[in-house]
Write an enzyme that holds these catalytic residues in place. Structure first.
Site, PDB file in Angstrom:
ATOM      1  N   SER A 160      -0.669   2.391 -11.255  1.00  0.00           N
ATOM      2  CA  SER A 160      -1.811   1.468 -11.216  1.00  0.00           C
ATOM      3  C   SER A 160      -2.697   1.812 -10.034  1.00  0.00           C
ATOM      4  O   SER A 160      -2.224   2.347  -9.022  1.00  0.00           O
ATOM      5  CB  SER A 160      -1.307   0.024 -11.079  1.00  0.00           C
ATOM      6  N   TYR A 173       3.592  -6.688  -7.421  1.00  0.00           N
ATOM      7  CA  TYR A 173       3.067  -5.716  -8.378  1.00  0.00           C
ATOM      8  C   TYR A 173       2.672  -4.437  -7.654  1.00  0.00           C
ATOM      9  O   TYR A 173       3.042  -3.329  -8.064  1.00  0.00           O
ATOM     10  CB  TYR A 173       1.871  -6.310  -9.121  1.00  0.00           C
TER      11      TYR A 173
END
Length: 275
Positions: A160, A173
């Site tokens: 990501s 995350y």
């Protein structure tokens, strides 16, 4: 050892323009029932790969299989809960047994972050680390002997943009995706002698995916339209991405024609990593 067919001939290798980039390859893709994984499975199959789809979403995965077969490709579904190592090992073995080889392990599956530090439970923390990092580590471990047997191949991760820079909204995350990026680099170094390349794509926000909907749903104070607009405006390319764009980046990194690329964390985020 070198990745088969292309590495030995170097960057000037001849390739017919009409040839398929993954012809004769076998790929296992996690999380291919929806979103980036589904788009990647469809594209990989169009490029000649035989695809094993590992997912917990049976209905979505079977639809992906049907769509691939409708286009003349080969695919099958193996039910896989990525929080259970026996499931991951079983998915790898099923793919290798079905196709007689494994050339690509693409750990794409992911979940939205649990939110702010003070809102993150131990269960939510364990879930995101298990699905992103633990499954990525052990999936590579289980795939390794098959990749070696094939003479080399590719391990690919969906990380990501929030593994490259911190997330204000979900530190867990960011930590899980940053861990995937360091795993990418460590495996790229340790597996290069086997002709196994290890790379990662780093998407920005991808519209119309379950993960993006999960991001919006985790905080009831978020107004979806304004949050999406903010994400568009903070990147030089003023829009969100789509799954097909991520799939094309994944294909680029996985294809054996790009045999000199390893250890790369490729931002595919409309310039968000620079903003």
């Amino acid at each position: 050892m070198q990745e088969p067919d292309t590495a030995a001939s170097g960057p000037s290798a001849n390739q017919d323009e009409g040839s398929m980039k993954l012809e004769s390859r076998a790929a296992l893709i996690t999380g291919a029932a929806t979103g980036i994984g589904r788009a990647s499975a469809l594209l990989f199959a169009r490029e000649g790969a035989r695809v094993a789809i590992a997912d917990i979403n049976r209905d979505g995965a079977l639809q992906t299989v049907r769509d691939i077969e409708r286009e003349g490709g080969q695919a099958f579904f193996v039910e896989c809960d990525l929080r259970r190592l026996k499931h991951i090992a079983g998915a790898v073995e099923a793919a290798a047994e079905r196709y007689g080889r494994l050339d690509i392990f693409f750990h794409n599956a992911g979940v939205a972050g649990p939110g702010l530090l003070e809102n993150t439970t131990e269960e939510a923390y364990d879930q995101i680390m298990d699905i992103h990092l633990k499954a990525g580590f052990f999936g590579a471990q289980y795939a390794l002997p098959h990749l070696r047997r094939a003479g080399g191949g590719s391990i690919l991760y969906t990380a990501s943009g929030l593994g490259l820079r911190p997330s204000r909204q979900s530190p867990a995350y960011s930590a899980s995706k940053a861990g995937l990026l360091m795993l990418t680099r460590a495996l790229a170094v340790s597996l290069a002698q086997d002709g196994i390349r290890v790379n990662a794509i780093c998407p920005g926000p991808i519209d119309s995916t379950p993960l993006w909907q999960g991001v919006l749903a985790r905080n009831p104070d978020i107004v979806a339209d304004s949050y999406a607009e903010m994400n568009r405006q903070v990147r030089p390319i003023k829009r969100l991405g789509n799954p097909e764009e991520m799939a094309r980046a994944a294909l680029f990194l996985a294809a054996p024609e790009n045999s000199y690329i390893t250890g790369v964390a490729l931002p595919v985020d409309g310039g968000g990593a620079m903003s």
